[in-house]
Motif scaffolding. Structure first.
Motif, PDB file in Angstrom:
ATOM      1  N   GLY A 175       0.660  -1.168   0.023  1.00 33.55           N
ATOM      2  CA  GLY A 175      -0.057  -0.143  -0.042  1.00 33.55           C
ATOM      3  C   GLY A 175       0.656   1.382   0.075  1.00 33.55           C
ATOM      4  O   GLY A 175       1.926   1.374  -0.334  1.00 33.55           O
ATOM      5  N   ALA A 176       0.123   2.563   0.017  1.00 28.92           N
ATOM      6  CA  ALA A 176       0.826   3.683   0.264  1.00 28.92           C
ATOM      7  C   ALA A 176       1.752   3.980   1.348  1.00 28.92           C
ATOM      8  O   ALA A 176       2.594   4.847   1.262  1.00 28.92           O
ATOM      9  N   GLU A 177       1.697   3.092   2.482  1.00 25.54           N
ATOM     10  CA  GLU A 177       2.273   3.497   3.529  1.00 25.54           C
ATOM     11  C   GLU A 177       3.891   2.581   3.325  1.00 25.54           C
ATOM     12  O   GLU A 177       4.648   2.673   4.393  1.00 25.54           O
ATOM     13  N   ARG A 178       4.184   2.053   2.440  1.00 27.04           N
ATOM     14  CA  ARG A 178       5.425   1.305   2.185  1.00 27.04           C
ATOM     15  C   ARG A 178       6.733   2.129   2.371  1.00 27.04           C
ATOM     16  O   ARG A 178       7.708   1.427   2.967  1.00 27.04           O
ATOM     17  N   LEU A 179       6.571   3.383   2.161  1.00 31.54           N
ATOM     18  CA  LEU A 179       7.731   4.286   2.483  1.00 31.54           C
ATOM     19  C   LEU A 179       8.170   4.367   3.912  1.00 31.54           C
ATOM     20  O   LEU A 179       9.348   4.648   4.256  1.00 31.54           O
ATOM     21  N   ALA A 180       6.984   4.041   4.702  1.00 38.40           N
ATOM     22  CA  ALA A 180       7.484   4.058   6.176  1.00 38.40           C
ATOM     23  C   ALA A 180       8.358   2.838   6.540  1.00 38.40           C
ATOM     24  O   ALA A 180       8.930   2.926   7.687  1.00 38.40           O
ATOM     25  N   LEU A 181       8.246   1.710   5.718  1.00 32.20           N
ATOM     26  CA  LEU A 181       9.069   0.479   5.979  1.00 32.20           C
ATOM     27  C   LEU A 181      10.281   0.251   5.011  1.00 32.20           C
ATOM     28  O   LEU A 181      11.185  -0.123   5.625  1.00 32.20           O
ATOM     29  N   VAL A 182      10.036   0.574   3.939  1.00 27.97           N
ATOM     30  CA  VAL A 182      10.997   0.157   2.919  1.00 27.97           C
ATOM     31  C   VAL A 182      11.189   1.130   1.827  1.00 27.97           C
ATOM     32  O   VAL A 182      10.079   2.263   1.554  1.00 27.97           O
ATOM     33  N   SER A 183      12.280   1.288   1.069  1.00 28.95           N
ATOM     34  CA  SER A 183      12.442   2.217   0.261  1.00 28.95           C
ATOM     35  C   SER A 183      12.134   1.888  -1.231  1.00 28.95           C
ATOM     36  O   SER A 183      13.186   0.979  -1.947  1.00 28.95           O
ATOM     37  N   ALA A 184      11.069   1.807  -1.793  1.00 26.37           N
ATOM     38  CA  ALA A 184      10.685   1.367  -3.253  1.00 26.37           C
ATOM     39  C   ALA A 184      10.872   2.483  -4.017  1.00 26.37           C
ATOM     40  O   ALA A 184      10.175   3.607  -4.136  1.00 26.37           O
ATOM     41  N   LEU A 185      11.818   2.296  -5.163  1.00 27.03           N
ATOM     42  CA  LEU A 185      11.907   3.217  -6.409  1.00 27.03           C
ATOM     43  C   LEU A 185      10.602   3.368  -7.215  1.00 27.03           C
ATOM     44  O   LEU A 185      10.002   2.230  -7.523  1.00 27.03           O
ATOM     45  N   ALA A 186      10.430   4.371  -7.730  1.00 25.70           N
ATOM     46  CA  ALA A 186       9.204   4.478  -8.792  1.00 25.70           C
ATOM     47  C   ALA A 186      10.117   3.766 -10.067  1.00 25.70           C
ATOM     48  O   ALA A 186      10.886   3.732 -10.469  1.00 25.70           O
ATOM     49  N   ASP A 187       8.909   3.274 -11.020  1.00 27.71           N
ATOM     50  CA  ASP A 187       9.483   2.444 -12.091  1.00 27.71           C
ATOM     51  C   ASP A 187      10.199   3.652 -12.902  1.00 27.71           C
ATOM     52  O   ASP A 187       9.686   4.950 -13.145  1.00 27.71           O
ATOM     53  N   GLY A 188      10.824   3.273 -13.601  1.00 25.48           N
ATOM     54  CA  GLY A 188      11.708   3.988 -14.755  1.00 25.48           C
ATOM     55  C   GLY A 188      12.814   4.847 -13.935  1.00 25.48           C
ATOM     56  O   GLY A 188      13.428   5.775 -14.689  1.00 25.48           O
ATOM     57  N   HIS A 189      13.210   4.857 -12.719  1.00 24.66           N
ATOM     58  CA  HIS A 189      14.270   5.244 -12.207  1.00 24.66           C
ATOM     59  C   HIS A 189      15.279   4.349 -11.508  1.00 24.66           C
ATOM     60  O   HIS A 189      14.775   3.075 -11.343  1.00 24.66           O
ATOM     61  N   GLU A 190      16.545   4.808 -11.886  1.00 24.83           N
ATOM     62  CA  GLU A 190      17.590   3.871 -11.095  1.00 24.83           C
ATOM     63  C   GLU A 190      18.537   4.807 -10.211  1.00 24.83           C
ATOM     64  O   GLU A 190      18.626   5.942 -10.516  1.00 24.83           O
ATOM     65  N   LEU A 191      19.206   4.316  -9.517  1.00 15.69           N
ATOM     66  CA  LEU A 191      20.137   4.931  -8.690  1.00 15.69           C
ATOM     67  C   LEU A 191      21.635   4.949  -9.548  1.00 15.69           C
ATOM     68  O   LEU A 191      21.993   3.919 -10.033  1.00 15.69           O
ATOM     69  N   LEU A 192      22.292   6.066  -9.240  1.00 19.94           N
ATOM     70  CA  LEU A 192      23.615   6.136  -9.841  1.00 19.94           C
ATOM     71  C   LEU A 192      24.973   5.788  -8.862  1.00 19.94           C
ATOM     72  O   LEU A 192      25.893   5.460  -9.071  1.00 19.94           O
ATOM     73  N   GLU A 193      24.481   5.618  -7.639  1.00 25.23           N
ATOM     74  CA  GLU A 193      25.473   5.145  -6.388  1.00 25.23           C
ATOM     75  C   GLU A 193      24.625   4.511  -5.186  1.00 25.23           C
ATOM     76  O   GLU A 193      23.564   4.572  -5.218  1.00 25.23           O
TER      77      GLU A 193
END
Length: 308
Positions: A175-193
């Motif tokens: 659900g919408a509260e997942r950021l309180a527990l885990v860090s899910a990236l939005a589709d189409g985005h990547e981390l560079l480091e």
């Protein structure tokens, strides 16, 4: 929500089932608040004096113009890289990082997160507490680092908690509260480091009694996590997103609770996103704020409910 619920007791006392909407296992119900999603975007314009460069090249000798054109091309490639990804020092520098010049420049990698030295409590030895903290470090990495980079198994995160809390966690992670527990990236985005972290306040480990007299080991972690995104050709946003979290875990003394309530409980949490896209945050995802990103709308209790 209050934390008045307690695990069913053993011995001569009756076992009292928890009332709804307490998660299965019944103790204790999480108390969720979600502060605002912030924004911090740079001006959506750039200026490059290409016309003046070409005019000056026309007056130079042929070989000089050739050299100058090569230099200009290299500078142009550097400018394109800067506009797309932001500046990064040469890899020959030992501290080369996309985070250079940001608030997270000197933060360590979150994959190496370290919780405080374990001190013995009345019902927990120093060795027992150290083992609990080691497991909790792995859990934080699983939720804040591996989840964001696609390495984590959602079931593994849920299994790390008390059996009585797993149903609730499974529902929350969808659900919408997942950021309180885990860090899910939005589709189409990547981390560079790699994800980085710092403590907003030193973590605490204390043995306390809850409202019903149950002895618990309570661990409070107030941490900030930095995520540096690939711009994906969208030059007009700040690629650095910072997630502020406050998380409280409790581990009840095994002899004081029903077996289904033994293990780690996530009892309280808060989160806030700086430079994050509001609509993605409402969906439980991290994405950088961009030009036109909306601001968060809060309810009377500070919960993130809508965008405007």
């Amino acid at each position: 929500m209050s934390h008045s619920e307690t695990p069913p007791t053993q011995g001569n006392q009756p076992v009292t089932p928890p009332p709804p909407p307490v998660p299965p296992g019944g103790w204790p119900p999480p108390n969720v608040t979600s502060p605002a999603v912030g924004q911090n975007t740079p001006p959506a314009w750039h200026y490059t004096p290409t016309g003046r460069v070409r005019a000056r090249l026309g007056r130079l000798p042929g070989w000089t113009r050739a050299v100058a054109l090569v230099v200009a091309a290299l500078l142009g490639l550097g400018l394109v890289s800067y506009l797309r990804y932001g500046w990064k020092p040469s890899s020959s520098q030992p501290d080369a990082s996309y985070y250079t010049g940001t608030e997270a420049e000197n933060w360590p990698e979150a994959a190496d997160i370290v919780l405080p030295v374990a001190l013995a409590q009345e019902h927990f030895t120093a060795g027992e507490i150290r083992a609990i903290l080691d497991d909790l470090e792995d859990l934080i990495v699983l939720g804040r680092v591996d989840w964001a980079t696609g390495k984590s198994d959602p079931a593994a995160y849920v299994r790390a908690h008390s059996p009585g809390m797993r149903q609730y966690l499974g529902d929350t992670l969808d659900g919408a509260e997942r950021l309180a527990l885990v860090s899910a990236l939005a589709d189409g985005h990547e981390l560079l480091e790699e994800v980085r972290y710092t403590y907003a306040e030193p973590p605490t480990v204390d043995e306390v009694k809850d409202d019903e007299g149950v002895t618990v080991l309570e661990i409070t972690v107030k941490a900030r996590f930095a995520y540096y995104f690939d711009r994906r050709g969208q030059r007009y946003y700040n690629p650095l997103v910072v997630l502020d979290t406050t998380t409280v875990w409790q581990l009840p003394v095994a002899g004081e609770v029903d077996p289904s309530a033994t293990g780690l409980w996530l009892t309280d949490y808060e989160w806030a996103l700086a430079n994050g896209d509001c609509e993605e945050a409402l969906a439980g995802h991290i994405a950088p704020a961009h030009v036109g990103s909306k601001e968060a709308v809060l309810d009377d209790e500070g919960g993130l409910t809508a965008c405007k």
